[in-house]
Design an enzyme around this catalytic site. Structure first.
Site, PDB file in Angstrom:
ATOM      1  N   ASP A   1       0.965  -1.199   0.024  1.00 43.15           N
ATOM      2  CA  ASP A   1       0.021   0.062   0.103  1.00 43.15           C
ATOM      3  C   ASP A   1       0.844   1.441  -0.042  1.00 43.15           C
ATOM      4  OD1 ASP A   1      -3.268   0.614   1.013  1.00 43.15           O
ATOM      5  OD2 ASP A   1      -1.913   2.309   1.153  1.00 43.15           O
ATOM      6  N   ILE A   2       0.375   2.039  -0.813  1.00 40.09           N
ATOM      7  CA  ILE A   2       1.253   3.445  -0.909  1.00 40.09           C
ATOM      8  C   ILE A   2       1.231   4.251   0.300  1.00 40.09           C
ATOM      9  CG2 ILE A   2      -0.542   5.187  -1.944  1.00 40.09           C
ATOM     10  CD1 ILE A   2       1.330   5.650  -4.089  1.00 40.09           C
TER      11      ILE A   2
ATOM     12  N   ASN B   1     -13.035  -2.863   2.697  1.00 42.06           N
ATOM     13  CA  ASN B   1     -13.998  -1.759   2.767  1.00 42.06           C
ATOM     14  C   ASN B   1     -14.804  -1.944   1.439  1.00 42.06           C
ATOM     15  OD1 ASN B   1     -12.534  -0.780   5.107  1.00 42.06           O
ATOM     16  ND2 ASN B   1     -10.850   0.321   3.585  1.00 42.06           N
TER      17      ASN B   1
ATOM     18  N   GLY C   1     -15.347   3.594   3.981  1.00 42.95           N
ATOM     19  CA  GLY C   1     -13.873   3.921   3.510  1.00 42.95           C
ATOM     20  C   GLY C   1     -13.197   3.758   2.295  1.00 42.95           C
ATOM     21  N   GLN C   2     -14.150   2.900   1.501  1.00 40.68           N
ATOM     22  CA  GLN C   2     -13.585   2.539   0.409  1.00 40.68           C
ATOM     23  C   GLN C   2     -13.128   3.801  -0.568  1.00 40.68           C
ATOM     24  OE1 GLN C   2     -15.809  -0.502  -1.974  1.00 40.68           O
ATOM     25  NE2 GLN C   2     -14.325  -0.682  -3.578  1.00 40.68           N
TER      26      GLN C   2
ATOM     27  N   HIS D   1     -10.516  -5.071  -3.154  1.00 41.03           N
ATOM     28  CA  HIS D   1      -9.220  -5.303  -2.752  1.00 41.03           C
ATOM     29  C   HIS D   1      -9.215  -5.897  -1.449  1.00 41.03           C
ATOM     30  CE1 HIS D   1      -9.880  -1.358  -2.459  1.00 41.03           C
ATOM     31  NE2 HIS D   1      -9.012  -0.963  -1.318  1.00 41.03           N
ATOM     32  N   LEU D   2      -8.344  -6.591  -1.121  1.00 38.60           N
ATOM     33  CA  LEU D   2      -8.313  -7.059   0.357  1.00 38.60           C
ATOM     34  C   LEU D   2      -7.034  -6.251   0.830  1.00 38.60           C
ATOM     35  CD1 LEU D   2      -9.603  -9.549  -0.921  1.00 38.60           C
ATOM     36  CD2 LEU D   2      -8.927 -11.008   0.415  1.00 38.60           C
ATOM     37  N   HIS D   3      -6.888  -5.807   2.084  1.00 40.92           N
ATOM     38  CA  HIS D   3      -5.842  -5.173   2.914  1.00 40.92           C
ATOM     39  C   HIS D   3      -5.370  -6.209   4.026  1.00 40.92           C
ATOM     40  CE1 HIS D   3      -6.745  -0.746   2.232  1.00 40.92           C
ATOM     41  NE2 HIS D   3      -8.013  -1.305   2.114  1.00 40.92           N
TER      42      HIS D   3
HETATM   43  P1  AMP Z   1      -9.681   1.754   0.046  1.00 40.64           P
HETATM   44  O1  AMP Z   1      -9.673   2.846   1.142  1.00 40.64           O
HETATM   45  O2  AMP Z   1     -10.263   0.523   0.833  1.00 40.64           O
HETATM   46  O3  AMP Z   1     -10.547   1.670  -1.172  1.00 40.64           O
HETATM   47  O4  AMP Z   1      -8.278   1.240  -0.231  1.00 40.64           O
HETATM   48  C1  AMP Z   1      -7.293   1.892  -1.173  1.00 40.64           C
HETATM   49  C2  AMP Z   1      -6.103   1.815  -0.973  1.00 40.64           C
HETATM   50  O5  AMP Z   1      -5.345   1.837  -1.856  1.00 40.64           O
HETATM   51  C3  AMP Z   1      -5.622   2.772   0.148  1.00 40.64           C
HETATM   52  O6  AMP Z   1      -5.000   2.236   1.278  1.00 40.64           O
HETATM   53  C4  AMP Z   1      -4.442   3.414  -0.801  1.00 40.64           C
HETATM   54  O7  AMP Z   1      -3.417   3.949   0.101  1.00 40.64           O
HETATM   55  C5  AMP Z   1      -4.118   2.650  -1.826  1.00 40.64           C
HETATM   56  N1  AMP Z   1      -3.577   2.986  -2.863  1.00 40.64           N
HETATM   57  C6  AMP Z   1      -3.868   4.226  -3.689  1.00 40.64           C
HETATM   58  N2  AMP Z   1      -3.223   4.229  -4.754  1.00 40.64           N
HETATM   59  C7  AMP Z   1      -2.099   3.317  -4.717  1.00 40.64           C
HETATM   60  C8  AMP Z   1      -1.096   2.906  -5.369  1.00 40.64           C
HETATM   61  N3  AMP Z   1      -0.678   3.576  -6.485  1.00 40.64           N
HETATM   62  N4  AMP Z   1      -0.236   1.939  -5.125  1.00 40.64           N
HETATM   63  C9  AMP Z   1      -0.397   1.513  -3.714  1.00 40.64           C
HETATM   64  N5  AMP Z   1      -1.585   1.593  -3.095  1.00 40.64           N
HETATM   65  C10 AMP Z   1      -2.376   2.609  -3.341  1.00 40.64           C
END
Ligand code: AMP
Length: 115
Positions: free
Chosen positions: A30-31, A86, A92-93, A99-101
């Site tokens: 995650d960025i 999310n 919070g999505q 995607h799975l965190h």
């Molecule tokens: P969500 O809030 O569950 O939709 O998660 C989206 C996630 O994507 C967040 O934790 C962001 O930090 C992450 N994210 C967004 N852009 C990137 C990217 N280019 N590379 C890696 N993670 C990212």
């Protein structure tokens, strides 16, 4: 492929390091990590939200859980990690490609939602 940042990462339009890849999904760091280990497991098929998944996605959804376990093992955190999905803006999505965190490496307290 979804027209989201994850769709573009999967198609290669946006460069990103895959820490795991198989036929059906990738995993990337995650960025903006919220834990010492914060990895995203992303299906190649672009389902917008978990709630949009269909019966046809059943095998894929199981596959994502197995892949998350494999990634956790690969990273040495398989004894203590949390999976979060999310679903929807209110939860919070921010990226509408399922995607799975995987969160690990810190103290995992019980997750709660205010309300
Ligand atoms: P969500 O809030 O569950 O939709 O998660 C989206 C996630 O994507 C967040 O934790 C962001 O930090 C992450 N994210 C967004 N852009 C990137 C990217 N280019 N590379 C890696 N993670 C990212």
């Amino acid at each position: 492929m979804s027209d989201t940042i994850f769709g573009k990462i999967i198609s290669g339009d946006i460069p990103s390091e895959f820490i795991y890849e198989d036929e059906h999904c990738i995993a990337i760091n995650d960025i903006s990590p919220q834990a010492p280990v914060h990895v995203l497991v992303i299906p190649k098929r672009g389902i917008a939200r978990l709630a949009d998944a269909q019966p046809d996605d059943q095998v894929l959804l199981g596959h994502l859980l197995l892949a998350a376990g494999n990634v956790a093992r690969q990273l040495g955190v398989d004894n203590a990690f949390r999976l979060v999905i999310n679903n929807g803006e209110g939860a919070g999505q921010t990226v509408f490609h399922l995607h799975l965190h995987i969160l690990a490496g810190g103290t995992l307290t019980e997750g709660r939602m205010a309300g």
